[in-house]
Design an enzyme around this catalytic site. Structure first.
Site, PDB file in Angstrom:
ATOM      1  N   TYR A 112       0.840  -1.255   0.080  1.00  0.00           N
ATOM      2  CA  TYR A 112      -0.050  -0.087  -0.109  1.00  0.00           C
ATOM      3  C   TYR A 112       1.012   1.280   0.093  1.00  0.00           C
ATOM      4  O   TYR A 112       2.197   1.177   0.418  1.00  0.00           O
ATOM      5  CB  TYR A 112      -0.972   0.058   1.226  1.00  0.00           C
ATOM      6  CG  TYR A 112      -2.147  -1.036   1.028  1.00  0.00           C
ATOM      7  CD1 TYR A 112      -3.478  -0.716   0.840  1.00  0.00           C
ATOM      8  CD2 TYR A 112      -1.627  -2.321   1.504  1.00  0.00           C
ATOM      9  CE1 TYR A 112      -4.333  -1.638   0.655  1.00  0.00           C
ATOM     10  CE2 TYR A 112      -2.959  -3.332   1.346  1.00  0.00           C
ATOM     11  CZ  TYR A 112      -3.852  -2.909   1.224  1.00  0.00           C
ATOM     12  OH  TYR A 112      -5.099  -4.055   1.219  1.00  0.00           O
ATOM     13  N   GLU A 113       0.320   2.332  -0.449  1.00  0.00           N
ATOM     14  CA  GLU A 113       1.266   3.700  -0.798  1.00  0.00           C
ATOM     15  C   GLU A 113       1.747   4.027   0.453  1.00  0.00           C
ATOM     16  O   GLU A 113       2.603   5.104   0.236  1.00  0.00           O
ATOM     17  CB  GLU A 113       0.500   4.323  -1.830  1.00  0.00           C
ATOM     18  CG  GLU A 113      -0.615   5.370  -1.269  1.00  0.00           C
ATOM     19  CD  GLU A 113      -1.079   6.176  -2.301  1.00  0.00           C
ATOM     20  OE1 GLU A 113      -0.698   7.266  -2.249  1.00  0.00           O
ATOM     21  OE2 GLU A 113      -1.881   5.730  -3.221  1.00  0.00           O
ATOM     22  N   SER A 114       1.297   3.841   1.391  1.00  0.00           N
ATOM     23  CA  SER A 114       1.741   4.617   2.892  1.00  0.00           C
ATOM     24  C   SER A 114       2.736   4.005   3.306  1.00  0.00           C
ATOM     25  O   SER A 114       3.512   4.152   4.375  1.00  0.00           O
ATOM     26  CB  SER A 114       0.584   4.291   4.021  1.00  0.00           C
ATOM     27  OG  SER A 114       0.231   2.960   3.926  1.00  0.00           O
TER      28      SER A 114
END
Length: 261
Positions: free
Chosen positions: A50-52
């Site tokens: 996930y981009e976080s």
């Protein structure tokens, strides 16, 4: 035979497209639901990013956002967002980007920015997030969304994330490294890009869905492959896993199922 909804058929069909062992960059909402169903059924060794920053996330419930602590707590490791994009995505290490959309066109271009004029929109949508980079650099892209005239449009009001642009070798002209979208999975059918034109055509109809239904719910003159398959119905194992995931999520988030966005 278990009964199932069109939304369940869509999620199951999308989950099946994710190969075991693939490194998958996951969008929140329907992509996250399908990717996690794949992890719980056919592809236990898929690596969800996930981009976080979480790598190898194994959430027990669906995240409400990329900042949901469930992702970091269940991940193999967490790295800075910049590393996710520069090293993993732009470095060619993402096998599949899994994206949702508010609108999509016949060439797999996505709009998640505005409906209507950009400066005076009818609707201001959530925006791009990391989707433009994922669409450009992932080796392949899968798109999942419900089908209707408002979502499958002849011309996008705004191109947030490029698919095949204007068709043909448009991506090659732009110098984009990824193959682009390889499938659009909806609650009615599965579409794939036609060789040479890269226009999306229907390659599989979900059980009980007619060509007329697809035509009625598409804003362009949708075409069908020479041999249109029928999507295999969800199995009891797939439905049980999906419903259990949704039930856990609803219980954890006070009724929200974290996958309907």
């Amino acid at each position: 035979m278990m009964s199932y909804t069109t939304n369940e058929m869509m999620t199951v069909a999308a989950a099946r497209r994710l190969k075991n062992g693939a490194v998958c960059f996951v969008g929140i909402g329907l992509p996250s639901k399908a990717a996690n169903l794949a992890r719980l059924t056919s592809s236990p060794d898929v690596v969800l990013i996930y981009e976080s920053g979480p790598i190898g996330a194994k959430p027990t419930v669906l995240p409400l956002s990329i900042g949901d602590g469930e992702l970091a707590e269940t991940a193999d490791t967490v790295v800075p967002t910049g590393e996710i994009f520069r090293y993993w995505l732009q470095g060619g290490r993402i096998d599949v980007g899994f994206l949702g959309a508010a609108q999509v066109d016949k060439y797999g271009n996505i709009n998640t920015t505005v409906v209507g004029d950009y400066f005076a929109p009818k609707v201001r949508l959530p925006g791009a997030g990391g989707a433009p980079e994922i669409a450009g650099s992932a080796k392949e892209v899968l798109i999942i969304l419900k089908q209707g005239h408002r979502s499958f449009v002849d011309k996008l009001d705004f191109i947030t994330s490029v698919g095949f642009g204007e068709g043909g070798d448009y991506r090659k002209q732009l110098g984009l490294p990824g193959k682009g979208p390889v499938g659009i999975i909806t609650d009615l059918c599965i579409m794939e890009p036609e060789a040479s034109t890269n226009e999306f055509i229907v390659t599989s109809l979900h059980p009980g869905v007619t060509r007329e239904q697809v035509i009625e719910n598409t804003g362009w003159a949708i075409r069908f492959a020479d041999n249109v398959a029928t999507t295999a119905e969800p199995t009891a194992v797939e439905l049980d896993a999906l419903r259990a995931l949704e039930a856990r999520t609803a219980a954890a988030h006070g009724g929200q199922v974290g996958g309907e966005a």
